[in-house]
Design a protein around this motif. Structure first.
Motif, PDB file in Angstrom:
ATOM      1  N   PHE A  35      28.342  14.764 -12.971  1.00  0.00           N
ATOM      2  CA  PHE A  35      27.934  13.545 -12.265  1.00  0.00           C
ATOM      3  C   PHE A  35      26.539  13.108 -12.701  1.00  0.00           C
ATOM      4  N   LEU A  36      25.616  14.065 -12.757  1.00  0.00           N
ATOM      5  CA  LEU A  36      24.242  13.740 -13.121  1.00  0.00           C
ATOM      6  C   LEU A  36      24.160  13.243 -14.563  1.00  0.00           C
ATOM      7  N   ALA A  37      24.895  13.876 -15.474  1.00  0.00           N
ATOM      8  CA  ALA A  37      24.871  13.458 -16.880  1.00  0.00           C
ATOM      9  C   ALA A  37      25.437  12.055 -17.049  1.00  0.00           C
ATOM     10  N   GLU A  38      26.527  11.765 -16.362  1.00  0.00           N
ATOM     11  CA  GLU A  38      27.198  10.484 -16.547  1.00  0.00           C
ATOM     12  C   GLU A  38      26.557   9.359 -15.744  1.00  0.00           C
ATOM     13  N   ALA A  39      25.513   9.680 -14.998  1.00  0.00           N
ATOM     14  CA  ALA A  39      24.763   8.629 -14.314  1.00  0.00           C
ATOM     15  C   ALA A  39      24.090   7.672 -15.296  1.00  0.00           C
ATOM     16  N   VAL A  40      24.070   8.004 -16.584  1.00  0.00           N
ATOM     17  CA  VAL A  40      23.588   7.046 -17.588  1.00  0.00           C
ATOM     18  C   VAL A  40      24.421   5.767 -17.552  1.00  0.00           C
ATOM     19  N   TRP A  41      25.672   5.843 -17.041  1.00  0.00           N
ATOM     20  CA  TRP A  41      26.543   4.672 -16.957  1.00  0.00           C
ATOM     21  C   TRP A  41      26.281   3.850 -15.698  1.00  0.00           C
ATOM     22  N   TYR A  42      25.595   4.423 -14.737  1.00  0.00           N
ATOM     23  CA  TYR A  42      25.230   3.726 -13.494  1.00  0.00           C
ATOM     24  C   TYR A  42      23.800   4.157 -13.158  1.00  0.00           C
ATOM     25  N   PRO A  43      22.825   3.678 -13.967  1.00  0.00           N
ATOM     26  CA  PRO A  43      21.486   4.282 -13.994  1.00  0.00           C
ATOM     27  C   PRO A  43      20.691   4.182 -12.700  1.00  0.00           C
ATOM     28  N   THR A  44      21.095   3.316 -11.767  1.00  0.00           N
ATOM     29  CA  THR A  44      20.364   3.311 -10.494  1.00  0.00           C
ATOM     30  C   THR A  44      20.550   4.635  -9.756  1.00  0.00           C
ATOM     31  N   ALA A  45      21.624   5.389 -10.072  1.00  0.00           N
ATOM     32  CA  ALA A  45      21.840   6.693  -9.440  1.00  0.00           C
ATOM     33  C   ALA A  45      20.819   7.730  -9.885  1.00  0.00           C
ATOM     34  N   LEU A  46      20.069   7.437 -10.948  1.00  0.00           N
ATOM     35  CA  LEU A  46      19.035   8.357 -11.430  1.00  0.00           C
ATOM     36  C   LEU A  46      17.671   8.098 -10.801  1.00  0.00           C
ATOM     37  N   LEU A  47      17.576   7.095  -9.961  1.00  0.00           N
ATOM     38  CA  LEU A  47      16.300   6.765  -9.320  1.00  0.00           C
ATOM     39  C   LEU A  47      15.890   7.836  -8.314  1.00  0.00           C
ATOM     40  N   PRO A  48      14.583   8.014  -8.120  1.00  0.00           N
ATOM     41  CA  PRO A  48      14.118   8.972  -7.107  1.00  0.00           C
ATOM     42  C   PRO A  48      14.659   8.664  -5.710  1.00  0.00           C
ATOM     43  N   SER A  49      14.792   7.383  -5.383  1.00  0.00           N
ATOM     44  CA  SER A  49      15.297   7.014  -4.064  1.00  0.00           C
ATOM     45  C   SER A  49      16.742   7.439  -3.856  1.00  0.00           C
ATOM     46  N   GLN A  50      17.466   7.728  -4.960  1.00  0.00           N
ATOM     47  CA  GLN A  50      18.857   8.148  -4.856  1.00  0.00           C
ATOM     48  C   GLN A  50      19.016   9.666  -4.972  1.00  0.00           C
ATOM     49  N   GLY A  51      17.883  10.382  -4.921  1.00  0.00           N
ATOM     50  CA  GLY A  51      17.938  11.839  -4.806  1.00  0.00           C
ATOM     51  C   GLY A  51      17.550  12.628  -6.028  1.00  0.00           C
ATOM     52  N   VAL A  52      17.275  11.973  -7.160  1.00  0.00           N
ATOM     53  CA  VAL A  52      16.917  12.711  -8.377  1.00  0.00           C
ATOM     54  C   VAL A  52      15.413  12.980  -8.391  1.00  0.00           C
ATOM     55  N   VAL A  53      15.043  14.234  -8.582  1.00  0.00           N
ATOM     56  CA  VAL A  53      13.645  14.651  -8.674  1.00  0.00           C
ATOM     57  C   VAL A  53      13.308  14.861 -10.151  1.00  0.00           C
ATOM     58  N   TRP A  54      12.274  14.154 -10.618  1.00  0.00           N
ATOM     59  CA  TRP A  54      11.911  14.199 -12.035  1.00  0.00           C
ATOM     60  C   TRP A  54      10.675  15.065 -12.252  1.00  0.00           C
ATOM     61  N   GLU A  55      10.721  15.839 -13.340  1.00  0.00           N
ATOM     62  CA  GLU A  55       9.615  16.729 -13.712  1.00  0.00           C
ATOM     63  C   GLU A  55       9.272  16.503 -15.181  1.00  0.00           C
ATOM     64  N   ALA A  56       7.987  16.321 -15.463  1.00  0.00           N
ATOM     65  CA  ALA A  56       7.565  16.068 -16.839  1.00  0.00           C
ATOM     66  C   ALA A  56       7.762  17.299 -17.720  1.00  0.00           C
ATOM     67  N   ILE A  57       8.182  17.073 -18.964  1.00  0.00           N
ATOM     68  CA  ILE A  57       8.240  18.122 -19.983  1.00  0.00           C
ATOM     69  C   ILE A  57       7.287  17.764 -21.116  1.00  0.00           C
ATOM     70  N   ASN A  58       7.498  16.589 -21.737  1.00  0.00           N
ATOM     71  CA  ASN A  58       6.592  16.086 -22.771  1.00  0.00           C
ATOM     72  C   ASN A  58       6.741  14.572 -22.837  1.00  0.00           C
ATOM     73  N   ASP A  59       6.235  13.968 -23.913  1.00  0.00           N
ATOM     74  CA  ASP A  59       6.239  12.506 -24.006  1.00  0.00           C
ATOM     75  C   ASP A  59       7.627  11.908 -24.198  1.00  0.00           C
ATOM     76  N   THR A  60       8.594  12.718 -24.595  1.00  0.00           N
ATOM     77  CA  THR A  60       9.920  12.182 -24.880  1.00  0.00           C
ATOM     78  C   THR A  60      11.041  12.834 -24.066  1.00  0.00           C
ATOM     79  N   SER A  61      10.703  13.687 -23.128  1.00  0.00           N
ATOM     80  CA  SER A  61      11.752  14.339 -22.336  1.00  0.00           C
ATOM     81  C   SER A  61      11.247  14.661 -20.937  1.00  0.00           C
ATOM     82  N   ALA A  62      12.206  14.804 -20.016  1.00  0.00           N
ATOM     83  CA  ALA A  62      11.893  15.146 -18.632  1.00  0.00           C
ATOM     84  C   ALA A  62      13.108  15.839 -18.032  1.00  0.00           C
TER      85      ALA A  62
END
Length: 282
Positions: free
Chosen positions: A168-195
Motif C-alpha cells: 500500500f505504501l509503495a503504490e501510494a505513488v499512484w495516489y500521492p496525497t496518501a503520502l502526506l504527513p496529514s494522512q499518516g506518513v512520517v518522513w525521516e531525512a536520509i540524504n539530499d535524494t532519499s528519505a
C-alpha cells in the motif's frame, strides 16, 4: 476413425474448459464484489480534505521537492482509486518465465486498504486468478486456477499483513496525497535524494526508503525486509517511470517490482496502468 475420435475429444476438452472458465470467472467476481464492498463500507471521513503546501514546510528537503512537483496547492485529497493494469508476471523462482496479466485494483485511503484482482495467463484458456488484498488491517492472498481450484491461500498473519501494508505504501505513488504527513506518513531525512517514509495501521508498522530523481519524483522504493513467506524476509525493491499528469497530479504509469538477492535484483512484476479513476474528499 481414431483421428475423428481424437478431434471429438479435443473439442470436448476445449468446450469443458470454456464452461469451467465462465463459471469460475462468475464465482470469482462474486468474491471480488464482496471484498470491495467491505473496503467501501470500512471507509472513514478524510481530514483535511485539501492539501496546502504549508503542511510540508518541516519535512526533509527531497520530500518537500517531491510534493511541490507532483501536487498543486489546494489539491483535493484522494479518497479512493480504481485502476486498470496490464503487464507481465514471473511465476518462476529460478529463471525468467513471464506470463501476461490483466488486473483491476481498488484503493481506499481511509481506512486504508486495497484489492488487486488479477488474471495471469499460464496457458491458452488457462488463467490463474489472484486476489492480493489489505482489508481492515488484515492481509489476504488467494490464488486459484480458473477461479475454481485453490493454488495458494494466506490470511491475516503478521508477515502477510506487513507485506500488504508495504505494498500500500509503495503504490501510494499512484495516489500521492496518501503520502502526506496529514494522512499518516512520517518522513525521516536520509540524504539530499532519499528519505524514509513510515506508516502505521493498527498493530502493523512499515517503512520504505524512497529515492527521488533529478526531476523530484520517486524513482525507486526499497524495504530492507519484506516477508516472502512466514520464515523468509528479503529486501524488496520497486522502480517507477513514465510519469504523467492525472487529475492534476503527477504519477508514474509504469512500475516493476522484485526481490533483491545477493547476486542482484530479480524482478517478478512489470505492469503499466492503462486507466485510472479517482474519487476525492472534496
Amino acid at each position: 476413425m481414431w483421428i475423428q475420435w481424437m478431434a471429438i475429444i479435443s473439442v470436448l476438452i476445449i468446450v469443458s474448459l470454456g464452461i469451467a472458465a465462465i463459471y469460475g470467472s462468475y464465482r470469482w467476481q462474486i468474491g471480488t464484489d464482496n471484498l470491495r464492498a467491505q473496503l467501501t463500507n470500512g471507509r472513514r471521513e478524510i481530514q483535511p480534505k485539501i492539501y496546502e503546501q504549508k503542511e510540508i514546510s518541516g519535512e526533509p528537503a527531497p520530500v518537500q521537492r517531491f510534493f511541490q512537483t507532483v501536487l498543486k496547492d489546494k489539491q483535493s485529497i484522494v479518497s479512493a482509486v480504481k485502476l486498470f493494469q496490464q503487464g507481465e508476471f514471473n511465476l518462476n523462482e529460478m529463471k525468467d518465465k513471464w506470463n501476461p496479466f490483466t488486473a483491476t485494483q481498488l484503493f481506499v485511503a481511509q481506512r486504508l486498504g486495497f484489492d488487486w484482482d488479477a488474471r495471469i495467463q499460464i496457458a491458452p484458456l488457462l488463467n490463474a486468478f489472484v486476489h492480493d488484498t489489505y482489508l481492515l488491517g488484515e492481509g489476504n492472498l488467494h490464488a486459484s486456477l480458473l477461479g475454481l481450484f485453490t493454488l495458494a491461500k494466506m490470511h491475516d498473519t503478521p508477515e502477510l499483513n506487513q507485506g500488504e501494508l508495504l505494498r500500500f505504501l509503495a503504490e501510494a505513488v499512484w495516489y500521492p496525497t496518501a503520502l502526506l504527513p496529514s494522512q499518516g506518513v512520517v518522513w525521516e531525512a536520509i540524504n539530499d535524494t532519499s528519505a524514509r517514509g513510515t506508516l502505521t495501521d493498527g498493530a502493523t508498522t512499515v517503512s520504505l526508503v524512497f529515492q527521488f530523481n533529478a526531476e523530484g519524483v520517486i524513482s525507486t522504493i526499497r524495504a530492507e525486509a519484506r516477508y516472502r513467506d512466514k520464515l523468509t524476509a528479503m529486501p524488496w525493491v520497486g522502480r517507477f517511470g513514465e510519469y504523467s499528469i492525472q487529475n492534476g497530479m503527477l504519477i508514474p504509469l509504469y512500475g516493476e517490482v522484485g526481490w533483491e538477492h545477493p547476486e542482484g535484483l530479480r524482478l517478478y512484476f512489470k505492469g503499466k496502468i492503462t486507466e485510472i479513476n479517482y474519487e476525492f474528499a472534496l
